[in-house]
Design a protein around this motif. Structure first.
Motif, PDB file in Angstrom:
ATOM      1  N   UNK A 121      38.584  46.105  42.228  1.00  0.00           N
ATOM      2  CA  UNK A 121      38.278  44.543  42.332  1.00  0.00           C
ATOM      3  C   UNK A 121      38.644  43.537  41.172  1.00  0.00           C
ATOM      4  N   UNK A 122      39.731  42.792  41.642  1.00  0.00           N
ATOM      5  CA  UNK A 122      40.264  41.842  40.489  1.00  0.00           C
ATOM      6  C   UNK A 122      39.252  40.815  40.091  1.00  0.00           C
ATOM      7  N   UNK A 123      38.759  39.971  40.770  1.00  0.00           N
ATOM      8  CA  UNK A 123      37.950  38.629  40.630  1.00  0.00           C
ATOM      9  C   UNK A 123      36.619  39.129  40.448  1.00  0.00           C
ATOM     10  N   UNK A 124      35.996  39.001  39.518  1.00  0.00           N
ATOM     11  CA  UNK A 124      34.611  39.414  39.050  1.00  0.00           C
ATOM     12  C   UNK A 124      33.628  38.168  39.212  1.00  0.00           C
ATOM     13  N   UNK A 125      32.476  38.661  39.631  1.00  0.00           N
ATOM     14  CA  UNK A 125      31.421  37.746  39.725  1.00  0.00           C
ATOM     15  C   UNK A 125      30.762  37.006  38.671  1.00  0.00           C
ATOM     16  N   UNK A 126      31.446  36.145  37.819  1.00  0.00           N
ATOM     17  CA  UNK A 126      30.851  35.733  36.726  1.00  0.00           C
ATOM     18  C   UNK A 126      30.576  34.256  36.942  1.00  0.00           C
ATOM     19  N   UNK A 127      29.271  34.132  37.883  1.00  0.00           N
ATOM     20  CA  UNK A 127      28.951  32.878  38.589  1.00  0.00           C
ATOM     21  C   UNK A 127      27.621  32.934  38.963  1.00  0.00           C
ATOM     22  N   UNK A 128      27.139  31.843  39.287  1.00  0.00           N
ATOM     23  CA  UNK A 128      25.711  31.739  39.764  1.00  0.00           C
ATOM     24  C   UNK A 128      24.802  32.275  38.742  1.00  0.00           C
ATOM     25  N   UNK A 129      25.182  32.336  37.581  1.00  0.00           N
ATOM     26  CA  UNK A 129      24.091  32.899  36.513  1.00  0.00           C
ATOM     27  C   UNK A 129      24.388  34.326  36.376  1.00  0.00           C
ATOM     28  N   UNK A 130      25.404  34.785  36.942  1.00  0.00           N
ATOM     29  CA  UNK A 130      25.636  36.264  36.746  1.00  0.00           C
ATOM     30  C   UNK A 130      26.862  36.517  36.035  1.00  0.00           C
ATOM     31  N   UNK A 131      26.942  37.544  35.450  1.00  0.00           N
ATOM     32  CA  UNK A 131      28.149  38.055  34.326  1.00  0.00           C
ATOM     33  C   UNK A 131      28.636  39.575  34.775  1.00  0.00           C
ATOM     34  N   UNK A 132      29.324  39.486  35.893  1.00  0.00           N
ATOM     35  CA  UNK A 132      29.532  40.786  36.401  1.00  0.00           C
ATOM     36  C   UNK A 132      30.593  41.528  35.328  1.00  0.00           C
ATOM     37  N   UNK A 133      31.268  40.664  34.609  1.00  0.00           N
ATOM     38  CA  UNK A 133      32.234  41.382  33.704  1.00  0.00           C
ATOM     39  C   UNK A 133      31.675  41.945  32.508  1.00  0.00           C
ATOM     40  N   UNK A 134      30.211  41.909  32.331  1.00  0.00           N
ATOM     41  CA  UNK A 134      29.755  42.506  31.428  1.00  0.00           C
ATOM     42  C   UNK A 134      29.494  43.994  31.599  1.00  0.00           C
ATOM     43  N   UNK A 135      29.574  44.357  32.931  1.00  0.00           N
ATOM     44  CA  UNK A 135      29.360  45.805  33.438  1.00  0.00           C
ATOM     45  C   UNK A 135      30.368  46.331  34.041  1.00  0.00           C
ATOM     46  N   UNK A 136      31.309  45.351  34.631  1.00  0.00           N
ATOM     47  CA  UNK A 136      32.618  45.996  35.432  1.00  0.00           C
ATOM     48  C   UNK A 136      33.822  45.508  34.888  1.00  0.00           C
ATOM     49  N   UNK A 137      34.907  46.385  34.946  1.00  0.00           N
ATOM     50  CA  UNK A 137      36.312  46.030  34.150  1.00  0.00           C
ATOM     51  C   UNK A 137      37.109  45.378  35.638  1.00  0.00           C
ATOM     52  N   UNK A 138      38.080  44.316  35.177  1.00  0.00           N
ATOM     53  CA  UNK A 138      38.624  43.919  36.429  1.00  0.00           C
ATOM     54  C   UNK A 138      39.831  45.137  36.667  1.00  0.00           C
ATOM     55  N   UNK A 139      40.293  45.110  38.228  1.00  0.00           N
ATOM     56  CA  UNK A 139      41.404  45.627  38.242  1.00  0.00           C
ATOM     57  C   UNK A 139      42.386  44.587  38.195  1.00  0.00           C
ATOM     58  N   UNK A 140      43.698  44.973  38.305  1.00  0.00           N
ATOM     59  CA  UNK A 140      44.962  43.992  37.911  1.00  0.00           C
ATOM     60  C   UNK A 140      46.088  44.209  39.226  1.00  0.00           C
ATOM     61  N   UNK A 141      45.781  44.872  40.212  1.00  0.00           N
ATOM     62  CA  UNK A 141      46.810  45.191  41.124  1.00  0.00           C
ATOM     63  C   UNK A 141      46.491  44.687  42.597  1.00  0.00           C
ATOM     64  N   UNK A 142      47.131  44.008  43.285  1.00  0.00           N
ATOM     65  CA  UNK A 142      47.033  43.712  44.630  1.00  0.00           C
ATOM     66  C   UNK A 142      47.520  44.875  45.435  1.00  0.00           C
ATOM     67  N   UNK A 143      46.675  45.517  46.321  1.00  0.00           N
ATOM     68  CA  UNK A 143      46.857  46.599  47.018  1.00  0.00           C
ATOM     69  C   UNK A 143      47.088  46.555  48.563  1.00  0.00           C
ATOM     70  N   UNK A 144      47.861  47.194  49.256  1.00  0.00           N
ATOM     71  CA  UNK A 144      47.966  47.282  50.680  1.00  0.00           C
ATOM     72  C   UNK A 144      47.910  49.015  51.061  1.00  0.00           C
ATOM     73  N   UNK A 145      47.529  49.269  52.237  1.00  0.00           N
ATOM     74  CA  UNK A 145      47.730  50.607  52.491  1.00  0.00           C
ATOM     75  C   UNK A 145      48.094  50.688  53.891  1.00  0.00           C
ATOM     76  N   UNK A 146      48.801  51.376  54.518  1.00  0.00           N
ATOM     77  CA  UNK A 146      49.171  51.726  55.999  1.00  0.00           C
ATOM     78  C   UNK A 146      48.097  52.728  56.689  1.00  0.00           C
ATOM     79  N   UNK A 147      47.495  52.262  57.666  1.00  0.00           N
ATOM     80  CA  UNK A 147      46.461  52.920  58.516  1.00  0.00           C
ATOM     81  C   UNK A 147      46.829  52.837  59.939  1.00  0.00           C
ATOM     82  N   UNK A 148      47.153  54.077  60.595  1.00  0.00           N
ATOM     83  CA  UNK A 148      47.688  54.312  62.110  1.00  0.00           C
ATOM     84  C   UNK A 148      48.822  53.233  62.272  1.00  0.00           C
ATOM     85  N   UNK A 149      49.778  53.018  61.315  1.00  0.00           N
ATOM     86  CA  UNK A 149      50.981  52.067  61.472  1.00  0.00           C
ATOM     87  C   UNK A 149      50.577  50.663  61.315  1.00  0.00           C
TER      88      UNK A 149
END
Length: 268
Positions: A121-149
């Motif tokens: 997850x790239x965008x961390x929930x540092x909003x609405x009084x919560x700081x996700x970045x205290x416990x979660x490190x952000x990703x930095x890659x947009x990702x796609x995957x091929x599933x059944x074509x």
């Protein structure tokens, strides 16, 4: 030749703090989806364990028992699974001066014929009084995957507030975007969820399957969910939606709708 349609499912449930118990729920809902012909089954963010406990002590590596259990289920039912889990990351000093190990909020994509893929997850929930970045490190890659074509774009919960993420997935060829979430209830949150999921399908000009944890009573901390898992088409039109409780959404999507939308309104 790639198939022109894909049968998919979203499995909506409330995770507990116990990965073993949650894996049993994932097994049950995956079986139900596979029995109805789904080839891709998407489970919520934090399906491995809810946000109620310490994430750094519950996190497991990708070769740990939870991920191996997900792989076994994908093989057993001959489906591709998307499951939210927590994997170890780095350590930081938080704003209150405490040292804490962080995790990655990770999507594991695995199944027969699908190249195993992860999205952090790239965008961390540092909003609405919560700081996700205290416990979660952000990703930095947009990702796609091929599933059944099909080219499938990956996103998680708070990513839905960032339209450029979904536009980029569309530009990378995603015909479907999956959005596992643990979207907390609260004033205005349901209408925001409904608006944003529809808008992000339009931004990607792709089908969008947003799969949330089932509804739980609003609280400052604890398991978070609003239900309302939804399938929207590339124009942002809602094609299917669940209510608040545990349930499985099964639907079929077609490639022609993506191609027609992109030809008619070439925003990408």
């Amino acid at each position: 030749m790639a198939p022109d349609s894909l049968r998919l499912a979203g499995a909506q449930f409330t995770a507990t703090g116990d990965p073993t118990e949650n894996l049993r729920t994932i097994a049950d809902l995956t079986a139900r989806a596979a029995e109805r012909g789904a080839r891709l089954v998407v489970h919520p963010e934090a399906a491995m364990a809810s946000f109620a406990g310490r994430l750094d002590t519950i996190a497991e590596p990708l070769d740990g028992p939870f991920a191996d259990g997900v792989r076994a289920l994908a093989l057993e039912h001959d489906v591709t699974l998307v499951v939210g889990m927590f994997t170890p990351a780095d350590a930081i000093t938080t704003q209150d001066g405490k040292d804490r190990s962080r995790v990655h909020n990770t999507l594991l994509v695995t199944g027969p014929g699908t190249a195993e893929t992860i999205y952090r997850k790239i965008h961390l929930y540092d909003a609405f009084g919560t700081t996700e970045s205290d416990t979660v490190a952000p990703g930095d890659e947009v990702v796609t995957v091929d599933v059944d074509g099909w080219r499938v774009g990956l996103s998680t919960c708070y990513d839905v507030r960032f339209g450029e993420h979904f536009t980029e997935l569309g530009r990378r060829g995603a015909e479907l975007v999956v959005l596992p979430a643990s979207w907390g209830d609260g004033p205005g949150k349901a209408s925001q969820w409904d608006l944003l999921t529809r808008a992000r399908a339009h931004d990607a000009q792709a089908w969008l399957l947003a799969v949330g944890q089932a509804w739980t009573k609003y609280a400052v901390s604890g398991p978070l969910g609003i239900g309302r898992s939804v399938l929207a088409d590339p124009t942002g039109e809602v094609r299917a939606r669940l209510g608040g409780g545990e349930d499985v959404l099964v639907a079929e999507i077609d490639r022609a709708t993506v191609e027609r939308t992109r030809a008619t309104v070439p925003v990408l």
